[in-house]
Motif scaffolding. Structure first.
Motif, PDB file in Angstrom:
ATOM      1  N   MET A 168      -6.040  -4.672  -7.941  1.00  0.00           N
ATOM      2  CA  MET A 168      -6.231  -4.424  -6.674  1.00  0.00           C
ATOM      3  C   MET A 168      -5.520  -5.264  -5.646  1.00  0.00           C
ATOM      4  SD  MET A 168     -10.584  -3.535  -6.980  1.00  0.00           S
ATOM      5  CE  MET A 168     -10.681  -4.619  -8.355  1.00  0.00           C
ATOM      6  N   TRP A 169      -4.204  -5.105  -5.737  1.00  0.00           N
ATOM      7  CA  TRP A 169      -3.445  -5.949  -5.022  1.00  0.00           C
ATOM      8  C   TRP A 169      -3.686  -5.840  -3.553  1.00  0.00           C
ATOM      9  CZ3 TRP A 169      -1.020  -9.746  -7.578  1.00  0.00           C
ATOM     10  CH2 TRP A 169      -0.906  -9.649  -9.028  1.00  0.00           C
ATOM     11  N   VAL A 170      -3.607  -4.481  -3.056  1.00  0.00           N
ATOM     12  CA  VAL A 170      -3.577  -4.318  -1.681  1.00  0.00           C
ATOM     13  C   VAL A 170      -4.808  -4.874  -1.003  1.00  0.00           C
ATOM     14  CG1 VAL A 170      -3.655  -2.462   0.133  1.00  0.00           C
ATOM     15  CG2 VAL A 170      -2.276  -2.239  -1.830  1.00  0.00           C
ATOM     16  N   LEU A 171      -6.141  -4.867  -1.779  1.00  0.00           N
ATOM     17  CA  LEU A 171      -7.132  -5.270  -1.214  1.00  0.00           C
ATOM     18  C   LEU A 171      -7.230  -6.936  -1.093  1.00  0.00           C
ATOM     19  CD1 LEU A 171     -10.206  -5.162  -0.478  1.00  0.00           C
ATOM     20  CD2 LEU A 171     -10.874  -5.102  -3.028  1.00  0.00           C
ATOM     21  N   TYR A 207       0.937  -1.181  -0.174  1.00  0.00           N
ATOM     22  CA  TYR A 207      -0.004   0.169   0.110  1.00  0.00           C
ATOM     23  C   TYR A 207       0.852   1.239  -0.192  1.00  0.00           C
ATOM     24  CZ  TYR A 207      -3.184   3.566   1.650  1.00  0.00           C
ATOM     25  OH  TYR A 207      -4.117   4.737   1.621  1.00  0.00           O
ATOM     26  N   ILE A 208       1.854   1.238   0.777  1.00  0.00           N
ATOM     27  CA  ILE A 208       2.795   2.598   0.965  1.00  0.00           C
ATOM     28  C   ILE A 208       3.586   2.792  -0.137  1.00  0.00           C
ATOM     29  CG2 ILE A 208       4.303   3.759   2.329  1.00  0.00           C
ATOM     30  CD1 ILE A 208       2.963   2.451   4.875  1.00  0.00           C
ATOM     31  N   PHE A 209       4.459   1.301  -0.611  1.00  0.00           N
ATOM     32  CA  PHE A 209       5.443   1.729  -1.339  1.00  0.00           C
ATOM     33  C   PHE A 209       5.415   1.119  -2.679  1.00  0.00           C
ATOM     34  CE2 PHE A 209       7.488   1.162   2.951  1.00  0.00           C
ATOM     35  CZ  PHE A 209       7.515   2.603   2.946  1.00  0.00           C
ATOM     36  N   LEU A 210       4.738   0.073  -2.938  1.00  0.00           N
ATOM     37  CA  LEU A 210       4.884  -0.697  -4.256  1.00  0.00           C
ATOM     38  C   LEU A 210       3.883  -0.471  -5.014  1.00  0.00           C
ATOM     39  CD1 LEU A 210       5.800  -4.317  -2.705  1.00  0.00           C
ATOM     40  CD2 LEU A 210       7.426  -2.392  -3.472  1.00  0.00           C
ATOM     41  N   VAL A 211       2.771  -0.485  -4.917  1.00  0.00           N
ATOM     42  CA  VAL A 211       1.414  -0.252  -5.990  1.00  0.00           C
ATOM     43  C   VAL A 211       1.371   1.158  -6.079  1.00  0.00           C
ATOM     44  CG1 VAL A 211      -0.739  -0.789  -6.648  1.00  0.00           C
ATOM     45  CG2 VAL A 211       0.400  -2.371  -4.936  1.00  0.00           C
ATOM     46  N   ARG A 212       2.338   1.818  -6.711  1.00  0.00           N
ATOM     47  CA  ARG A 212       2.203   3.384  -7.007  1.00  0.00           C
ATOM     48  C   ARG A 212       2.579   3.552  -8.647  1.00  0.00           C
ATOM     49  NH1 ARG A 212      -0.443   5.996  -3.397  1.00  0.00           N
ATOM     50  NH2 ARG A 212       0.161   5.254  -1.143  1.00  0.00           N
ATOM     51  N   PRO A 213       1.523   4.387  -9.364  1.00  0.00           N
ATOM     52  CA  PRO A 213       0.509   4.842  -8.719  1.00  0.00           C
ATOM     53  C   PRO A 213      -0.853   3.962  -8.255  1.00  0.00           C
ATOM     54  CG  PRO A 213       0.762   4.983 -11.028  1.00  0.00           C
ATOM     55  CD  PRO A 213       1.726   4.308 -10.666  1.00  0.00           C
ATOM     56  N   LYS A 214      -1.614   4.452  -7.681  1.00  0.00           N
ATOM     57  CA  LYS A 214      -2.894   3.533  -7.235  1.00  0.00           C
ATOM     58  C   LYS A 214      -3.278   3.049  -8.452  1.00  0.00           C
ATOM     59  CE  LYS A 214      -6.967   3.763  -4.389  1.00  0.00           C
ATOM     60  NZ  LYS A 214      -7.612   4.687  -3.577  1.00  0.00           N
ATOM     61  N   GLY A 215      -3.617   1.608  -8.469  1.00  0.00           N
ATOM     62  CA  GLY A 215      -4.200   1.156  -9.422  1.00  0.00           C
ATOM     63  C   GLY A 215      -3.302   0.338 -10.497  1.00  0.00           C
ATOM     64  N   CYS A 216      -2.039   0.547 -10.225  1.00  0.00           N
ATOM     65  CA  CYS A 216      -1.171   0.138 -11.089  1.00  0.00           C
ATOM     66  C   CYS A 216      -1.073  -1.402 -11.024  1.00  0.00           C
ATOM     67  CB  CYS A 216       0.008   0.605 -11.052  1.00  0.00           C
ATOM     68  SG  CYS A 216       1.000   0.303  -9.686  1.00  0.00           S
ATOM     69  N   GLY A 217      -0.421  -2.235 -11.999  1.00  0.00           N
ATOM     70  CA  GLY A 217      -0.200  -3.602 -11.959  1.00  0.00           C
ATOM     71  C   GLY A 217      -1.068  -4.361 -12.357  1.00  0.00           C
ATOM     72  N   ASP A 218      -2.122  -3.883 -13.106  1.00  0.00           N
ATOM     73  CA  ASP A 218      -2.910  -4.790 -13.868  1.00  0.00           C
ATOM     74  C   ASP A 218      -2.311  -4.823 -15.299  1.00  0.00           C
ATOM     75  OD1 ASP A 218      -3.198  -2.095 -15.192  1.00  0.00           O
ATOM     76  OD2 ASP A 218      -5.243  -1.815 -14.837  1.00  0.00           O
TER      77      ASP A 218
END
Length: 594
Positions: free
Chosen positions: A230-233, A136-147
């Motif tokens: 939505m990795w953090v979820l 949440y804090i470091f990796l999935v930035r910007p929010k919603g990336c990684g799709d």
């Protein structure tokens, strides 16, 4: 409250049973949480067993919430290529099961199974919470990336270090917990009781079913959310599930049956080896006569049984030969365990040696099994994954493996096993079932390779990212997942039963850990195979069998290679299974009569 001694004669039993203040205890030496003999009606059985099955289901949901999509997280969020991501997943999964040896050692030697399960589950929850916060804090930035479409920002070495610390805490927690929870669940059933003995055998099938059903939610719902970025979820859902599993496990404290630790198995094994080496010139008789077979009542006190002498590995029998000098010391009540060992102690070492070839033969099967979390997912991502406007996450295809496991557990218990009994008057042995699992695994790899040939036929070889680059539907992967699921029912359920039944009483968790470590080494061998194949196949400016663009590679050849290696492994396994000698325990009735 005193217990009723069921091992008494029938007349004594009838007299004793008229006394209302006495209740029947288990015959296997189990104790309750206070260390008193476990009362049959108040402890264990399916009340405790169901708690453990639900706990396993929730913990598995949490684990696969991370593991099933880890290869996509590494490629989409951390920016690794396909081969590197597959290798890192294999190494991580392998480490999970290496930690199972640590958990088994602490359980058998010092902590006991309940304490070990509770401690490692707490570490598991801590690792998942750390992963969720780090993402949440470091990796999935910007929010919603990684799709599939939005790349993530570059990460510093510190961020990457936090990620690996978190996932390896997850590996430590889950790895130390897994072999002990299976054995602890089996401890809730008294194998000396006819009804509970049947339940104990059935427990391993239901345990593996709970493991697979627990991952079904991860492979479908969580897999979908994580595939959409939505990795953090997904990671927080895994954390919540693991926390619920731990709370539920602790709720069963009043009901659980326990076996106290038997001491450090490494020292017992070392004593036999040292004593045998010291007496390498000593002559032994052809039978067990003259071997030290006394001082074993201490085993019976906690449910351990004396192991009967077996032929083979005669050199180790020297450790139990009583020399004249040792006879003098023994008469004085002094026995040096580094010079004189019991027959049971020697047979424990023989048992471990006999189990090792069988265990080694299961490693290559695990190489096949681990492809579901890596190359099967990458193969699926390069196929047509849409039905109308709905996108199917490639990792969610493993749900067909789970459904196959559930179906084949039912088919085996209700159809195959009864039919086999009618025809042969006996159930298939665990070794026979494991062999069938290897045969089905060969078929799965052949089918996966065939699907890849047709996927390449309908692929756009000039694609950059390869996702959805073939017009062949991802549903063509279903048979290979179904075949893997069927093979698991025969191989892994058979393994759990085999290693649990054949491990000495003081090494039950170690027996379950053998099943886990075969998966561990399978992941490491898979990683090694991928590295070797890429090294050899990328010569002369060729892209290799498993390049970043699968359409320019030959993943089919890798699957066929695995099929050939597994077939060769099956041949070796058949020889090892014929050579294996089953462990022989003295009955507890005979022991209690001494």
């Amino acid at each position: 409250m005193p217990c009723l001694n069921i091992s008494k004669s029938t007349s004594e039993m009838k007299k004793t049973m008229t006394m209302p203040e006495k209740e029947a205890c288990t015959l296997d030496g189990a104790v309750d949480r206070h260390g008193c003999p476990a009362i049959r009606e108040k402890t264990g059985t399916w009340v405790a067993g169901i708690l453990i099955l639900v706990n396993q289901g929730l913990a598995t949901l949490a684990f696969f919430g991370v593991g099933v999509n880890l290869v996509l997280f590494l490629t989409r969020v951390l920016g690794q290529d396909n081969a590197a991501a597959a290798n890192n997943v294999s190494k991580w999964t392998g480490t999970v099961y290496i930690f199972s040896l640590l958990g088994a050692f602490l359980s058998d030697s010092y902590w006991g199974r309940f304490k070990t399960c509770a401690i490692f589950q707490a570490i598991f929850v801590l690792g998942l919470a750390s992963l969720s916060i780090t993402s949440y804090i470091f990796l999935v930035r910007p929010k919603g990336c990684g799709d599939e479409h939005t790349p993530c920002n570059a990460h510093s070495s510190f961020h990457i270090a936090l990620f690996y610390l978190s996932v390896y805490l997850v590996a430590l927690g889950n790895g130390g917990y897994q072999p002990n929870i299976a054995t602890f669940g089996a401890d809730q059933f008294d194998e000396e009781d006819a009804k509970e003995g049947i339940s104990k055998i059935a427990f391993f099938s239901y345990f593996y079913l709970a493991l697979n059903l627990g991952s079904l939610f991860s492979n479908t719902v969580l897999g979908y959310f994580e595939d959409e970025g939505m990795w953090v979820l997904g990671f927080w859902a895994s954390t919540a599930s693991a926390a619920m599993a731990l709370i539920l496990f602790l709720c069963g404290i009043p009901r659980y049956r326990h076996f106290t630790p038997k001491g450090n198995p490494l020292s017992r094994v070392s004593q036999v080896v040292v004593a045998a080496i010291r007496k390498w010139k000593v002559q032994i008789m052809n039978d067990s006569e003259g071997l030290f077979d006394d001082d074993e009542k201490e085993l019976i006190g906690n449910g351990a049984r004396k192991i009967l002498h077996t032929n083979g590995f005669k050199f180790l029998d020297k450790a139990a030969v009583v020399t004249s000098a040792e006879m003098d010391r023994f008469d004085g009540g002094d026995r040096n365990p580094w010079r004189l060992c019991t027959v049971t102690q020697v047979e424990e070492v023989k048992c471990i040696i006999r189990l090792l070839p069988i265990w080694l033969c299961t490693i290559l099967y695990s190489v096949v099994f681990t492809q579901m979390a890596s190359l099967f997912v990458e193969q699926g991502a390069a196929m047509r994954t849409n039905i109308s406007s709905f996108h199917i996450p490639p990792a969610s295809m493993s749900s067909f493996d789970i459904l196959s496991v559930a179906a084949f557990i039912f088919i085996y218990r209700r159809i195959i096993d009864p039919t086999f009994v009618r025809l042969t008057k006996t159930s298939p042995t665990e070794l026979q079932r494991m062999g069938i699992g290897l045969v089905i695994a060969v078929c799965a790899m052949v089918f996966a390779g065939t699907v890849e040939i047709f996927r390449l036929k309908y692929a756009n070889k000039d694609c950059r990212h390869c996702d959805d680059s073939s017009s062949l539907s991802i549903f063509w992967q279903i048979p290979q997942y179904v075949l893997i699921g069927a093979s698991e029912v025969f191989m892994y359920v058979g393994q759990l039963e085999f290693f649990n039944s054949q491990a000495p009483d003081g090494l039950k968790s170690f027996g379950s850990a053998l099943c886990m470590t075969s998966i561990s080494f399978g992941n490491y061998v898979s990683s090694l195979l991928v590295t070797i194949v890429m090294k050899i196949s990328t010569t002369d400016n060729m892209p290799g069998w498993i390049p970043g663009n699968l359409n320019r590679g030959h993943l089919d050849r890798f699957f066929f290679l695995l099929a050939a290696l597994t077939a060769a492994d099956l041949s070796v396994y058949i020889l090892c299974a014929k050579w294996y000698k089953y462990i022989k325990f003295e009955s507890r009735d005979a022991a209690s009569a001494v």
